[in-house]
Design a protein around this motif. Sequence first.
Motif, PDB file in Angstrom:
ATOM      1  N   THR A  83       0.820  -1.206   0.000  1.00  0.00           N
ATOM      2  CA  THR A  83       0.000   0.000   0.000  1.00  0.00           C
ATOM      3  C   THR A  83       0.861   1.267   0.000  1.00  0.00           C
ATOM      4  O   THR A  83       0.397   2.349  -0.353  1.00  0.00           O
ATOM      5  N   GLU A  84       2.130   1.130   0.372  1.00  0.00           N
ATOM      6  CA  GLU A  84       3.048   2.273   0.277  1.00  0.00           C
ATOM      7  C   GLU A  84       3.183   2.756  -1.165  1.00  0.00           C
ATOM      8  O   GLU A  84       3.559   3.906  -1.404  1.00  0.00           O
ATOM      9  N   LEU A  85       2.882   1.885  -2.133  1.00  0.00           N
ATOM     10  CA  LEU A  85       2.894   2.299  -3.540  1.00  0.00           C
ATOM     11  C   LEU A  85       1.921   3.447  -3.792  1.00  0.00           C
ATOM     12  O   LEU A  85       2.172   4.308  -4.641  1.00  0.00           O
ATOM     13  N   LEU A  86       0.802   3.450  -3.087  1.00  0.00           N
ATOM     14  CA  LEU A  86      -0.167   4.541  -3.233  1.00  0.00           C
ATOM     15  C   LEU A  86       0.449   5.867  -2.780  1.00  0.00           C
ATOM     16  O   LEU A  86       0.303   6.895  -3.442  1.00  0.00           O
ATOM     17  N   VAL A  87       1.133   5.835  -1.658  1.00  0.00           N
ATOM     18  CA  VAL A  87       1.774   7.045  -1.137  1.00  0.00           C
ATOM     19  C   VAL A  87       2.877   7.501  -2.090  1.00  0.00           C
ATOM     20  O   VAL A  87       2.960   8.679  -2.450  1.00  0.00           O
ATOM     21  N   GLU A  88       3.705   6.566  -2.500  1.00  0.00           N
ATOM     22  CA  GLU A  88       4.830   6.883  -3.392  1.00  0.00           C
ATOM     23  C   GLU A  88       4.350   7.533  -4.683  1.00  0.00           C
ATOM     24  O   GLU A  88       4.888   8.567  -5.116  1.00  0.00           O
ATOM     25  N   ASN A  89       3.331   6.969  -5.300  1.00  0.00           N
ATOM     26  CA  ASN A  89       2.845   7.507  -6.566  1.00  0.00           C
ATOM     27  C   ASN A  89       2.030   8.776  -6.386  1.00  0.00           C
ATOM     28  O   ASN A  89       2.033   9.642  -7.259  1.00  0.00           O
ATOM     29  N   ALA A  90       1.349   8.901  -5.255  1.00  0.00           N
ATOM     30  CA  ALA A  90       0.637  10.147  -4.979  1.00  0.00           C
ATOM     31  C   ALA A  90       1.614  11.313  -4.880  1.00  0.00           C
ATOM     32  O   ALA A  90       1.372  12.401  -5.422  1.00  0.00           O
ATOM     33  N   LEU A  91       2.736  11.093  -4.213  1.00  0.00           N
ATOM     34  CA  LEU A  91       3.733  12.153  -4.073  1.00  0.00           C
ATOM     35  C   LEU A  91       4.338  12.542  -5.424  1.00  0.00           C
ATOM     36  O   LEU A  91       4.628  13.718  -5.670  1.00  0.00           O
ATOM     37  N   LYS A  92       4.487  11.559  -6.313  1.00  0.00           N
ATOM     38  CA  LYS A  92       4.981  11.852  -7.661  1.00  0.00           C
ATOM     39  C   LYS A  92       3.989  12.732  -8.425  1.00  0.00           C
ATOM     40  O   LYS A  92       4.366  13.650  -9.142  1.00  0.00           O
ATOM     41  N   ILE A  93       2.725  12.434  -8.284  1.00  0.00           N
ATOM     42  CA  ILE A  93       1.680  13.194  -8.982  1.00  0.00           C
ATOM     43  C   ILE A  93       1.577  14.606  -8.422  1.00  0.00           C
ATOM     44  O   ILE A  93       1.456  15.588  -9.152  1.00  0.00           O
ATOM     45  N   LEU A  94       1.641  14.717  -7.107  1.00  0.00           N
ATOM     46  CA  LEU A  94       1.341  15.991  -6.446  1.00  0.00           C
ATOM     47  C   LEU A  94       2.496  16.981  -6.476  1.00  0.00           C
ATOM     48  O   LEU A  94       2.273  18.190  -6.495  1.00  0.00           O
ATOM     49  N   GLY A  95       3.712  16.486  -6.451  1.00  0.00           N
ATOM     50  CA  GLY A  95       4.839  17.397  -6.349  1.00  0.00           C
ATOM     51  C   GLY A  95       4.837  18.088  -4.987  1.00  0.00           C
ATOM     52  O   GLY A  95       4.480  17.495  -3.968  1.00  0.00           O
ATOM     53  N   THR A  96       5.188  19.369  -4.973  1.00  0.00           N
ATOM     54  CA  THR A  96       5.308  20.085  -3.699  1.00  0.00           C
ATOM     55  C   THR A  96       4.251  21.171  -3.497  1.00  0.00           C
ATOM     56  O   THR A  96       4.221  21.817  -2.462  1.00  0.00           O
ATOM     57  N   GLY A  97       3.402  21.376  -4.486  1.00  0.00           N
ATOM     58  CA  GLY A  97       2.420  22.452  -4.400  1.00  0.00           C
ATOM     59  C   GLY A  97       1.214  22.076  -3.563  1.00  0.00           C
ATOM     60  O   GLY A  97       1.032  20.922  -3.179  1.00  0.00           O
ATOM     61  N   PRO A  98       0.355  23.049  -3.272  1.00  0.00           N
ATOM     62  CA  PRO A  98      -0.880  22.764  -2.526  1.00  0.00           C
ATOM     63  C   PRO A  98      -1.842  21.923  -3.360  1.00  0.00           C
ATOM     64  O   PRO A  98      -1.873  22.027  -4.584  1.00  0.00           O
ATOM     65  N   ALA A  99      -2.600  21.078  -2.700  1.00  0.00           N
ATOM     66  CA  ALA A  99      -3.567  20.232  -3.401  1.00  0.00           C
ATOM     67  C   ALA A  99      -4.616  19.750  -2.412  1.00  0.00           C
ATOM     68  O   ALA A  99      -4.393  19.710  -1.202  1.00  0.00           O
ATOM     69  N   ARG A 100      -5.776  19.390  -2.970  1.00  0.00           N
ATOM     70  CA  ARG A 100      -6.861  18.837  -2.165  1.00  0.00           C
ATOM     71  C   ARG A 100      -7.018  17.365  -2.533  1.00  0.00           C
ATOM     72  O   ARG A 100      -7.179  17.024  -3.698  1.00  0.00           O
ATOM     73  N   ILE A 101      -7.002  16.518  -1.518  1.00  0.00           N
ATOM     74  CA  ILE A 101      -7.002  15.069  -1.720  1.00  0.00           C
ATOM     75  C   ILE A 101      -8.173  14.440  -0.983  1.00  0.00           C
ATOM     76  O   ILE A 101      -8.567  14.901   0.095  1.00  0.00           O
ATOM     77  N   MET A 102      -8.693  13.368  -1.557  1.00  0.00           N
ATOM     78  CA  MET A 102      -9.694  12.557  -0.863  1.00  0.00           C
ATOM     79  C   MET A 102      -9.136  11.145  -0.695  1.00  0.00           C
ATOM     80  O   MET A 102      -8.632  10.549  -1.644  1.00  0.00           O
ATOM     81  N   ASP A 103      -9.204  10.636   0.530  1.00  0.00           N
ATOM     82  CA  ASP A 103      -8.766   9.283   0.854  1.00  0.00           C
ATOM     83  C   ASP A 103     -10.014   8.482   1.209  1.00  0.00           C
ATOM     84  O   ASP A 103     -10.571   8.619   2.298  1.00  0.00           O
ATOM     85  N   LEU A 104     -10.445   7.656   0.267  1.00  0.00           N
ATOM     86  CA  LEU A 104     -11.665   6.860   0.450  1.00  0.00           C
ATOM     87  C   LEU A 104     -11.356   5.594   1.237  1.00  0.00           C
ATOM     88  O   LEU A 104     -10.525   4.796   0.829  1.00  0.00           O
ATOM     89  N   GLY A 105     -12.058   5.398   2.348  1.00  0.00           N
ATOM     90  CA  GLY A 105     -11.844   4.192   3.147  1.00  0.00           C
ATOM     91  C   GLY A 105     -10.511   4.251   3.866  1.00  0.00           C
ATOM     92  O   GLY A 105      -9.669   3.373   3.723  1.00  0.00           O
TER      93      GLY A 105
END
Length: 289
Positions: free
Chosen positions: A101-123
């Motif tokens: 499940t760390e793959l989700l975190v790793e790839n989310a950080l790649k997508i998001l970069g360092t800027g502000p963003a709004r995220i939804m974590d379902l479940g």
Amino acid sequence: MGETWTILKVIQWTTGYFARKGIEQPRANAEVLLAHVLGLQRIELYLRHDQPLTTSELARYREAVRRRAAREPTQYITKKQEFWSLEFEVGPSVLIPRPETELLVENALKILGTGPARIMDLGTGSGAISVALAHECPTLQIIATDTSVRALEIARRNADRHNVSSRIFFVAMDLFAALAPLPLFDLIVTNPPYIGDAEFSELAAEVSGYEPHTALKGGGIEGLTVIRKILQEMPLYLKAGGALLMEIGHRQAALLQKEIEENPQIEFHEFISDYSGILRVLKLRKVNR
């Protein structure tokens, strides 16, 4: 066990007992449980190998051994699990966070970069994904949802533990049920229930007997009911060009491929392999318009 049991002797006895019971990694289990009972790090057990246990310590350790021999997960006995190099509280109302499940975190950080963003974590369960993301990126705003109020209580404590609770808003709801259909999110990330009815009977006793079934069973023989609902509804909540990252089960990528390709709301998708080579994460992007 006897009256003069040292740390080393207790570990050796328990290792043999767990091995006879068919517990995987019997010595590691014995050491983790004993370290927990004694309030020590595992390495300290070897520095104090000839230290005798008190009657009280032995009684508490026997109870921990009894529970583990009954296939209760070690993490539920110790009430903790490491994820993304952070320690999380866990209990029977949440899944135990897995390395894949760390793959989700790793790839989310790649997508998001360092800027502000709004995220939804379902479940969100234990809050592992949300807390890890907030810990890594202080500019994120996260809505974390779960149907279980008890799970959300644990998630809130984990957010407090890692000083990120001000940036995670926890909501009790089923998927998107309590949200107006507005495209608010840059990223939706989720580890949904995805175990199929056919696969559930094959799970280890530690999983099927103790982890919450509502967080495991995805609905239907192939376990795809919840996943398909998320894929159907997520375009209403993602911004144009926004992304979805979703953990999926073994063999589900092939079953989902065609319907994803035929979805006019999706302009890009790929399946990402885990460390065992299984296609474990679905990454897609909503049409950018």
